[in-house]
Design a protein around this motif. Sequence first.
Motif, PDB file in Angstrom:
ATOM      1  N   ALA A  32       0.830  -1.202   0.000  1.00 17.05           N
ATOM      2  CA  ALA A  32       0.000   0.000   0.000  1.00 17.05           C
ATOM      3  C   ALA A  32       0.866   1.254   0.000  1.00 17.05           C
ATOM      4  N   ALA A  33       1.911   1.259   0.825  1.00 19.91           N
ATOM      5  CA  ALA A  33       2.765   2.445   0.918  1.00 19.91           C
ATOM      6  C   ALA A  33       3.452   2.717  -0.417  1.00 19.91           C
ATOM      7  N   HIS A  34       3.884   1.643  -1.087  1.00 20.90           N
ATOM      8  CA  HIS A  34       4.498   1.816  -2.401  1.00 20.90           C
ATOM      9  C   HIS A  34       3.531   2.506  -3.364  1.00 20.90           C
ATOM     10  N   ILE A  35       2.297   2.002  -3.384  1.00 22.05           N
ATOM     11  CA  ILE A  35       1.325   2.565  -4.332  1.00 22.05           C
ATOM     12  C   ILE A  35       1.023   4.021  -3.982  1.00 22.05           C
ATOM     13  N   ILE A  36       0.863   4.284  -2.684  1.00 19.57           N
ATOM     14  CA  ILE A  36       0.540   5.659  -2.268  1.00 19.57           C
ATOM     15  C   ILE A  36       1.662   6.606  -2.680  1.00 19.57           C
ATOM     16  N   ASN A  37       2.913   6.180  -2.467  1.00 21.90           N
ATOM     17  CA  ASN A  37       4.042   7.034  -2.865  1.00 21.90           C
ATOM     18  C   ASN A  37       4.035   7.289  -4.366  1.00 21.90           C
ATOM     19  N   LEU A  38       3.633   6.249  -5.103  1.00 19.91           N
ATOM     20  CA  LEU A  38       3.594   6.375  -6.561  1.00 19.91           C
ATOM     21  C   LEU A  38       2.529   7.393  -6.997  1.00 19.91           C
ATOM     22  N   PHE A  39       1.344   7.326  -6.330  1.00 23.80           N
ATOM     23  CA  PHE A  39       0.214   8.170  -6.725  1.00 23.80           C
ATOM     24  C   PHE A  39       0.315   9.588  -6.177  1.00 23.80           C
ATOM     25  N   ASP A  40       1.089   9.767  -5.105  1.00 19.89           N
ATOM     26  CA  ASP A  40       1.066  11.032  -4.379  1.00 19.89           C
ATOM     27  C   ASP A  40       1.343  12.266  -5.250  1.00 19.89           C
ATOM     28  N   PRO A  41       2.396  12.249  -6.074  1.00 16.26           N
ATOM     29  CA  PRO A  41       2.666  13.473  -6.848  1.00 16.26           C
ATOM     30  C   PRO A  41       1.473  13.906  -7.690  1.00 16.26           C
ATOM     31  N   PHE A  42       0.886  12.954  -8.434  1.00 20.32           N
ATOM     32  CA  PHE A  42      -0.256  13.294  -9.280  1.00 20.32           C
ATOM     33  C   PHE A  42      -1.444  13.717  -8.425  1.00 20.32           C
ATOM     34  N   GLY A  43      -1.691  12.964  -7.347  1.00 24.74           N
ATOM     35  CA  GLY A  43      -2.818  13.270  -6.467  1.00 24.74           C
ATOM     36  C   GLY A  43      -2.717  14.680  -5.913  1.00 24.74           C
ATOM     37  N   LEU A  44      -1.528  15.040  -5.399  1.00 28.01           N
ATOM     38  CA  LEU A  44      -1.360  16.371  -4.817  1.00 28.01           C
ATOM     39  C   LEU A  44      -1.498  17.450  -5.880  1.00 28.01           C
ATOM     40  N   PHE A  45      -1.019  17.137  -7.082  1.00 31.14           N
ATOM     41  CA  PHE A  45      -1.101  18.079  -8.193  1.00 31.14           C
ATOM     42  C   PHE A  45      -2.547  18.492  -8.466  1.00 31.14           C
ATOM     43  N   ILE A  46      -3.497  17.524  -8.387  1.00 33.62           N
ATOM     44  CA  ILE A  46      -4.899  17.867  -8.649  1.00 33.62           C
ATOM     45  C   ILE A  46      -5.671  18.113  -7.355  1.00 33.62           C
ATOM     46  N   GLY A  47      -4.976  18.409  -6.282  1.00 36.18           N
ATOM     47  CA  GLY A  47      -5.668  18.798  -5.057  1.00 36.18           C
ATOM     48  C   GLY A  47      -6.236  17.630  -4.275  1.00 36.18           C
ATOM     49  N   LEU A  48      -5.813  16.408  -4.593  1.00 33.08           N
ATOM     50  CA  LEU A  48      -6.206  15.252  -3.790  1.00 33.08           C
ATOM     51  C   LEU A  48      -4.920  14.699  -3.181  1.00 33.08           C
ATOM     52  N   ASN A  49      -4.850  13.386  -2.949  1.00 28.78           N
ATOM     53  CA  ASN A  49      -3.567  12.790  -2.611  1.00 28.78           C
ATOM     54  C   ASN A  49      -3.569  11.307  -2.968  1.00 28.78           C
ATOM     55  N   MET A  78     -13.766  13.807 -16.538  1.00 27.12           N
ATOM     56  CA  MET A  78     -14.377  15.048 -16.068  1.00 27.12           C
ATOM     57  C   MET A  78     -13.990  15.334 -14.627  1.00 27.12           C
ATOM     58  N   GLY A  79     -13.978  14.287 -13.790  1.00 24.26           N
ATOM     59  CA  GLY A  79     -13.666  14.463 -12.370  1.00 24.26           C
ATOM     60  C   GLY A  79     -12.236  14.932 -12.170  1.00 24.26           C
ATOM     61  N   LEU A  80     -11.304  14.307 -12.898  1.00 25.37           N
ATOM     62  CA  LEU A  80      -9.896  14.693 -12.758  1.00 25.37           C
ATOM     63  C   LEU A  80      -9.698  16.141 -13.220  1.00 25.37           C
ATOM     64  N   LEU A  81     -10.344  16.488 -14.341  1.00 29.40           N
ATOM     65  CA  LEU A  81     -10.225  17.863 -14.836  1.00 29.40           C
ATOM     66  C   LEU A  81     -10.806  18.859 -13.833  1.00 29.40           C
ATOM     67  N   LEU A  82     -11.976  18.504 -13.291  1.00 33.12           N
ATOM     68  CA  LEU A  82     -12.645  19.382 -12.336  1.00 33.12           C
ATOM     69  C   LEU A  82     -11.741  19.636 -11.139  1.00 33.12           C
ATOM     70  N   CYS A  83     -11.179  18.558 -10.572  1.00 29.32           N
ATOM     71  CA  CYS A  83     -10.301  18.700  -9.416  1.00 29.32           C
ATOM     72  C   CYS A  83      -9.076  19.538  -9.779  1.00 29.32           C
ATOM     73  N   PHE A  84      -8.541  19.295 -10.974  1.00 30.81           N
ATOM     74  CA  PHE A  84      -7.354  20.036 -11.400  1.00 30.81           C
ATOM     75  C   PHE A  84      -7.642  21.534 -11.436  1.00 30.81           C
ATOM     76  N   PHE A  85      -8.767  21.912 -12.065  1.00 31.93           N
ATOM     77  CA  PHE A  85      -9.064  23.333 -12.190  1.00 31.93           C
ATOM     78  C   PHE A  85      -9.357  23.965 -10.838  1.00 31.93           C
TER      79      PHE A  85
END
Lengths: 476, 267
Positions: free
Chosen positions: A336-353, A457-464
């Motif tokens: 789980a930690a590996h996956i979270i570390n992998l996703f974190d940059p993109f997640g934080l970029f669009i205001g999630l994690n 649409m969801g990813l774009l919405l979060c990004f904006f």
Amino acid sequence: MKKQAVQAEEILNSANKLRWQIGDQFHDSLMESIYRDAERISQTVVNKKDEKPRFNWDRTLDRILTSRVVGLPVMMLLLALVFWITIAGANVPSGMIASVLIDKVHPILKDAASVLPWWMSGLLVDGVYLAAAWVISVMLPPMAIFFPMFTLLEDFGYLPRVAFNLDNLFRKSGAHGKQALTMSMGYGCNAAGIVATRIIDSPRERLIAIITNNFALCNGRWPTQILIASLFIGSLAPPALAGLVSAGAVMAVTLLGILLTFATSWALSRTILRGEASTFSLELPPYRPPRILQTLYTSLIDRTIFVLWRAVVFAVPAGAVIWLISNIKIGDLSIAAHIINLFDPFGLFIGLNGVILLAYIIAIPANEIVIPTILMLTVLSLHMAGVGEGAGVMFELQNSDAYMRLFNAGGWTLLTAINLMLFSLVHNPCSTTLYTIYKETKSAKWTAISAFLPIIMGLLLCFFVAQIWRLVQGMG
Amino acid sequence: MSQTISPQCETCPVHHAGNLIKLGVNMDSWDYVVALAGNPNTGKSTVFNALTGLRQHTGNWPGKTVTRAEGGFVYHDKRYKLVDLPGTYSLLSTSTDEEVARNFILFGKPDVTVIVVDATRLERNLNLVLQVLEITDRAVVCLNLIDEARRHQLNVDDRTLAKELGVPVVPAAARQGEGMAALLGTIDEVAGGQIVCKPHRIKSESRQVRAALEALVKMIQERFPGLSNARWVALRLLEGDHHVIEALRSGALGDLGQEKSVGQVAA
């Protein structure tokens, strides 16, 4: 077979010839005589007493509920009232159930399981049991309040009025007015909403209704909305108003869903599903006094227990998966930690994690388990001590302060909360709904569109939202 | 319907407990198939629940039932299968849910068709009743929502209506359980042949039309022996209905006569 085909053509030929002989007035004259007979018979047998009519409730109510001016505002008020009662009413029983299932029963089970190997007791009691207990305590109270209220409105005859109020907007967006009805069903369960689209004749409009049904928040997503709204947005207001403000936030997300329904319908009917909106007639049935007991019975037994059972069935394997990925280690870190570390940059970029993105992947079978999964993964990725029961344990925190400490430690901001609410509204439908879409459309293409359009649409919405948020913050 | 039953008795479970056994969905064999047809939102599902003891979700909006539901009951030692159909305004309609209803009424060969009508909107409901009576000899009209009619000061003369239509008419308020005992008795008598219907038929056909229909019916029956409603098919062919023409070409028309086909249409 050939002979039969010849026979069929012969029949068609003679039908064509005969049709020509009897003239094209034939259909009309047949229908006319049916209408004439119906009229004559009903005039003979129906007898209206010549009393001065009493106060006409139906007409008076319709004047308000379907009025051009106040119809829509009244609808929103009713919606807000339903949310507010649900949010205000669900808190106390949720806490009670949680304290029994998690504080009392869980340690007992843990003790009883101590004879088992540690991994088995962890998998069963910390993974599977806690997942199920969490889902029940979070979902049962709001559903037991929300469904009966919604069913009472339905029994009363309000749903066709909603369709009537929204018809014009649907028509302008190139969709079918009855989509308001299928959307309402979607508020209970999107899979049910998809089946309900059978009332729409035109395949084009039915597809629009199917693809956009996902924007109606289903019961699996209400708890997410309600919890995050009460924690992050309700807490911004003074305590006396917290309930109202949270209800307002949920309401805003719901309205955004309706807006997206119109916008997406509009876009679809001008691109891949081009065409004109077809006309239809919709009956406004008389208002009927709702049958309280029967409604309580059907909405509690049929809907609440059914949906809850489904949630538990999906939570059980998910609980096991979460426990496993957080306890199996590759190198120093768990899977789980590996996956979270992998996703974190993109997640934080669009205001999630990364935690939220992973939770949404684990929760594809059922949206109900998003929040417990997020909580558990947050604790895990922070290696928090003293919170919860240990690695990979789903848990219920004692009070909202504890939630907030956890979220703050996980680096959550108001932006994360808002984007989580938005992403919960706009992401792929759950696997049951997708399967239903496939069954109804028999098309992999439309199923794929129904799945990927909302994700994008969801990813774009979060990004904006994230970009604007950061821009405003940077200026302030 | 010879004896009159006081409303108190009717809603009392003791009254027909001896005769009615609600079977829910536990149906493996049956003596009679009963179809529940009617306009949308007239209370078909409520009648269905009252007779089978099932609790189909009911709602006050047209279009609530989109697939057919089945249930059963035993009455007077006979096993009945009851089929709740989506509401339909006409047998000529084309949307998926209405097609389910139409195909079952036309080709499912129900032993009795119960047409549930809204007493407060009789004229419009009669349009469907007359169309159904064109194609079946064994029908019962359930004059539902009679309580609402009363509330609106409407008085519907059910005996004259029965005479006009040539089939039994049972006044009912299914939500309150009123009239359900009488409905059961009437279904039983029609199924068993104690009541013979002489349904109202449209008389306006010109001689030309009648001759044309006869010629077509003969040809259709040759091609599809055992098809229950060749006359309706002939009418649709004369009107140039594309669905029916397709079904005739592909031979699917013959399958419609078989019991299981409606399930396939619904699925």
